[in-house]
Design an enzyme around this catalytic site. Structure first.
Site, PDB file in Angstrom:
ATOM      1  N   GLU A 302       0.834  -1.205   0.000  1.00 26.94           N
ATOM      2  CA  GLU A 302       0.000   0.000   0.000  1.00 26.94           C
ATOM      3  C   GLU A 302       0.865   1.250   0.000  1.00 26.94           C
ATOM      4  O   GLU A 302       0.645   2.177  -0.789  1.00 26.94           O
ATOM      5  CB  GLU A 302      -0.892  -0.016   1.237  1.00 26.94           C
ATOM      6  CG  GLU A 302      -1.989   1.030   1.238  1.00 26.94           C
ATOM      7  CD  GLU A 302      -3.155   0.610   0.373  1.00 26.94           C
ATOM      8  OE1 GLU A 302      -3.367   1.289  -0.659  1.00 26.94           O
ATOM      9  OE2 GLU A 302      -3.845  -0.362   0.707  1.00 26.94           O
ATOM     10  N   ASP A 306       1.322   4.158  -2.938  1.00 29.38           N
ATOM     11  CA  ASP A 306       1.012   5.567  -2.664  1.00 29.38           C
ATOM     12  C   ASP A 306       2.143   6.489  -3.079  1.00 29.38           C
ATOM     13  O   ASP A 306       1.931   7.471  -3.802  1.00 29.38           O
ATOM     14  CB  ASP A 306       0.739   5.752  -1.162  1.00 29.38           C
ATOM     15  CG  ASP A 306      -0.590   5.164  -0.735  1.00 29.38           C
ATOM     16  OD1 ASP A 306      -1.388   4.816  -1.616  1.00 29.38           O
ATOM     17  OD2 ASP A 306      -0.816   5.040   0.485  1.00 29.38           O
ATOM     18  N   SER A 506      -7.683   2.742  -3.229  1.00 30.86           N
ATOM     19  CA  SER A 506      -6.467   3.354  -2.685  1.00 30.86           C
ATOM     20  C   SER A 506      -5.445   3.623  -3.787  1.00 30.86           C
ATOM     21  O   SER A 506      -4.480   4.358  -3.553  1.00 30.86           O
ATOM     22  CB  SER A 506      -5.852   2.463  -1.602  1.00 30.86           C
ATOM     23  OG  SER A 506      -5.570   1.184  -2.111  1.00 30.86           O
ATOM     24  N   ASP A 551     -18.329  11.299 -18.099  1.00 34.35           N
ATOM     25  CA  ASP A 551     -19.331  10.515 -17.382  1.00 34.35           C
ATOM     26  C   ASP A 551     -19.069   9.022 -17.568  1.00 34.35           C
ATOM     27  O   ASP A 551     -18.712   8.567 -18.659  1.00 34.35           O
ATOM     28  CB  ASP A 551     -20.724  10.867 -17.912  1.00 34.35           C
ATOM     29  CG  ASP A 551     -21.832  10.516 -16.942  1.00 34.35           C
ATOM     30  OD1 ASP A 551     -21.508  10.037 -15.827  1.00 34.35           O
ATOM     31  OD2 ASP A 551     -23.006  10.723 -17.291  1.00 34.35           O
ATOM     32  N   GLY A 571     -24.780  11.114 -15.308  1.00 39.64           N
ATOM     33  CA  GLY A 571     -24.731  12.065 -14.208  1.00 39.64           C
ATOM     34  C   GLY A 571     -24.035  11.462 -12.993  1.00 39.64           C
ATOM     35  O   GLY A 571     -23.437  10.393 -13.053  1.00 39.64           O
ATOM     36  N   ASP A 573     -23.461   9.410  -9.747  1.00 43.04           N
ATOM     37  CA  ASP A 573     -24.034   8.195  -9.185  1.00 43.04           C
ATOM     38  C   ASP A 573     -23.156   7.727  -8.033  1.00 43.04           C
ATOM     39  O   ASP A 573     -21.975   8.080  -7.963  1.00 43.04           O
ATOM     40  CB  ASP A 573     -24.182   7.093 -10.252  1.00 43.04           C
ATOM     41  CG  ASP A 573     -22.874   6.758 -10.935  1.00 43.04           C
ATOM     42  OD1 ASP A 573     -21.960   6.227 -10.257  1.00 43.04           O
ATOM     43  OD2 ASP A 573     -22.739   7.004 -12.152  1.00 43.04           O
TER      44      ASP A 573
END
Length: 600
Positions: A302, A306, A506, A551, A571, A573
């Site tokens: 992780e 990052d 992430s 979109d 749109g 959601d």
């Protein structure tokens, strides 16, 4: 203790800076001593000890991955975090100021606070603070205050298990995690405090939460695609820049600064970072600073993801690693430790990329509310907090009768990122991944800046088959998340000298955090304020340009145990948010004198 560079919009006065800083240094140096010595002011009578006690949590729960192994030794120590309530006037002032400095049309947009100015706004009731101090001194006379805010509204305390037993009216045990074998000390039942003390507190942290050790990837293939993975390029810094039109770089001349935030022993191997940069022909920028522990011999996937992608997309922007391990010496609440450290640090990054999520219902509402308030305070300093929306689809509670929300995504003062996959090329259409979480908070109300798009989603004409789950599954009046999405699959990460694929929301987090850093770079270059609490801006930009987002109308997040889920629709959601960002359009709008009257 160097002051953050001040742009032309700051209201701080240079003539007072030196005196204010000297006073702050003296005050903070004496604060902990003062908190320790305050015990002498109280006669240690058993008034509070014999009063009615109330539970500080709604239920007692131990996750299935944790097993009780033994009774905790009375001479063992643990760290607890005490959050004293702020006055109603203090909170109201900060929320009003947050609206003023983050609303693009506001004449006060970007009037961020220095650390001293922020601290001057935070107030607690003196009588309530005295009650809390008396309780600590009576039940735990040998307690040690480790760190405290100037207002003493949040502080960490080191106590023995014996003292904790007296403070909280419960026994403590040693719990062990089945997979990692990590051990920690936690109560063996509900903990309580005197009723008079409970009235003064938002919460006591470090007692009930069990760390959720993150997966290396969501529980699906990292190359999840609608078409064969062989036909789709890997996710690299280059393909990300191609997908979202990123053509800017950072510099050392503007004072810009970004940071990843690592928890639970997620460490970084800097050699892996250099190999990653060389492999993808990136500048060999070093990490500017590492705060907290880092064990390069035990890197985390992780943390590697990052730092490699925050620096790989926002090249040239000075970058920190802010590490809070939280697994040793009884300190098992890393999130609170980090927030307390942030509030006590004078110069903080303008962007935090936070890969730390939990199911909202696993944290107490009082805890979530106070942490969100701390987020708000951080944004008042011009800093943006970015997090993923979670990797469990809709999740489920109550035997699949209710979806689960994500925290801290549900906090309105964090930017929440969902994950999509490319259908063919990076510049082509995308689809939502089945595990990308989204939905509506059960703790936080829907903020005004997103009400138009969320109501448009909720009030869309019914379709057959229906594109929305039954309303009983979610809280339609809650804060909707995610805010937007980016690619979240097949990230090529250098880990232990090998390139591996990684997926998750992430992964989307540092991707968009890097874009915000580059927006800040453009603004700082012209002496303009950073993006800060960016969400009001993100939701208003479609009014000015329909090209700001692409979109996403394909995919569902049906990875979960419920028989219903959200669908990606035209749109906004609750799986892909506003869509995927187009950086060059956002950059132009972030600099717009039409959108920001303050810039005229």
């Amino acid at each position: 203790l160097n002051e953050r560079p001040i742009n032309k919009h700051s209201h701080s006065k240079a003539s007072k800076t030196k005196t204010t800083m000297r006073a702050s240094i003296i005050f903070l140096a004496l604060l902990v001593v003062g908190l320790l010595c305050v015990c002498n002011a109280f006669a240690l009578e058993p008034t509070l000890a014999t009063s009615r006690r109330v539970a500080m949590q709604s239920s007692f729960f131990v996750p299935s991955q944790w097993n009780l192994r033994a009774r905790a030794p009375l001479d063992a120590h643990l760290t607890v975090y005490v959050a004293v309530k702020r006055t109603a006037d203090s909170l109201e002032s900060m929320f009003e100021l947050s609206d003023a400095v983050s609303t693009p049309s506001s004449p006060r947009y970007g009037d961020y606070l220095t650390l001293d100015q922020l601290h001057s706004l935070v107030k607690v009731d003196p009588g309530q603070l005295a009650t809390v101090q008396e309780w600590l001194c009576t039940a735990a006379p040998s307690h040690q205050v480790l760190k405290s805010t100037p207002a003493q509204d949040l502080f960490s305390v080191r106590v023995s298990v014996g003292e904790a037993t007296a403070l909280f009216g419960c026994a403590f045990g040693v719990y062990q995690h089945q997979e990692t074998t990590q051990s920690l000390i936690r109560p063996t039942s509900l903990f309580t405090v005197p009723a008079e003390v409970a009235d003064c507190l938002d919460f006591v942290g470090g007692l009930t939460r069990f760390p959720r050790f993150s997966r290396h990837s969501p529980p699906v293939a990292a190359t999840e695609r609608v078409v064969s993975a062989a036909e789709v390029p890997h996710t690299t810094p280059a393909t990300i820049k191609e997908a979202y039109g990123i053509d800017d770089v950072g510099s050392n001349s503007t004072g810009n600064l970004q940071s990843v935030v690592s928890f639970l022993e997620q460490y970084v191997n800097l050699t892996d970072l250099q190999v990653f940069q060389s492999t993808f022909e990136l500048p060999l920028d070093p990490v500017a600073k590492i705060l907290g522990p880092n064990d390069p011999l035990n890197p985390g996937i992780e943390a590697s993801l990052d730092i490699q992608y925050l620096m790989g997309v926002a090249t040239g922007v000075p970058t920190w690693i802010w590490s809070t391990a939280g697994n040793h010496d009884g300190d098992n609440e890393p999130f609170l430790k980090w927030l307390l450290d942030v509030e006590l640090t004078r110069h903080i990054p303008y962007v935090f990329s936070i890969s730390y999520q939990d199911r909202e219902d696993t944290v107490e509402s009082a805890y979530a509310e106070r942490v969100c308030q701390q987020f708000m305070q951080t944004t008042l300093r011009g800093t943006t907090l970015v997090t993923g929306s979670g990797d469990w689809g809709t999740g489920c509670t109550d035997q699949c009768r209710r979806f689960q929300s994500d925290f801290p995504s549900s906090c309105p003062y964090a930017v929440s990122l969902g994950a999509v996959s490319w259908l063919s090329t990076p510049t082509g259409p995308s689809a939502a991944t089945s595990w990308s979480s989204g939905g509506f908070s059960n703790y936080f109300a829907q903020p005004s800046w997103q009400s138009n798009v969320v109501n448009a989603y909720l009030n869309a004409p019914p379709t057959h088959p229906p594109t929305q789950p039954p309303p009983s599954y979610f809280n339609a009046t809650g804060r909707g998340f995610p805010d937007l999405s980016t690619i979240g699959v097949d990230f090529q990460v250098m880990y232990g000298g090998k390139m591996i694929p990684v997926a998750g929301t992430s992964a989307a987090t540092p991707t968009f955090a890097a874009m915000i850093s580059l927006l800040n770079e453009n603004r700082l270059h012209l002496g303009r304020p950073t993006m800060g609490h960016i969400n009001p801006f993100l939701y208003i930009v479609p009014t000015y340009s329909s090209d700001a987002y692409v979109d996403v109308t394909r995919g569902t997040n049906k990875y979960g145990c419920c028989a219903a889920w959200f669908n990606a629709v035209p749109g906004w959601d609750p799986i892909t948010g506003l869509g995927t960002p187009q950086y060059s359009v956002l950059r132009d709008l972030a600099m717009s004198t039409e959108l920001f009257a303050r810039f005229q």
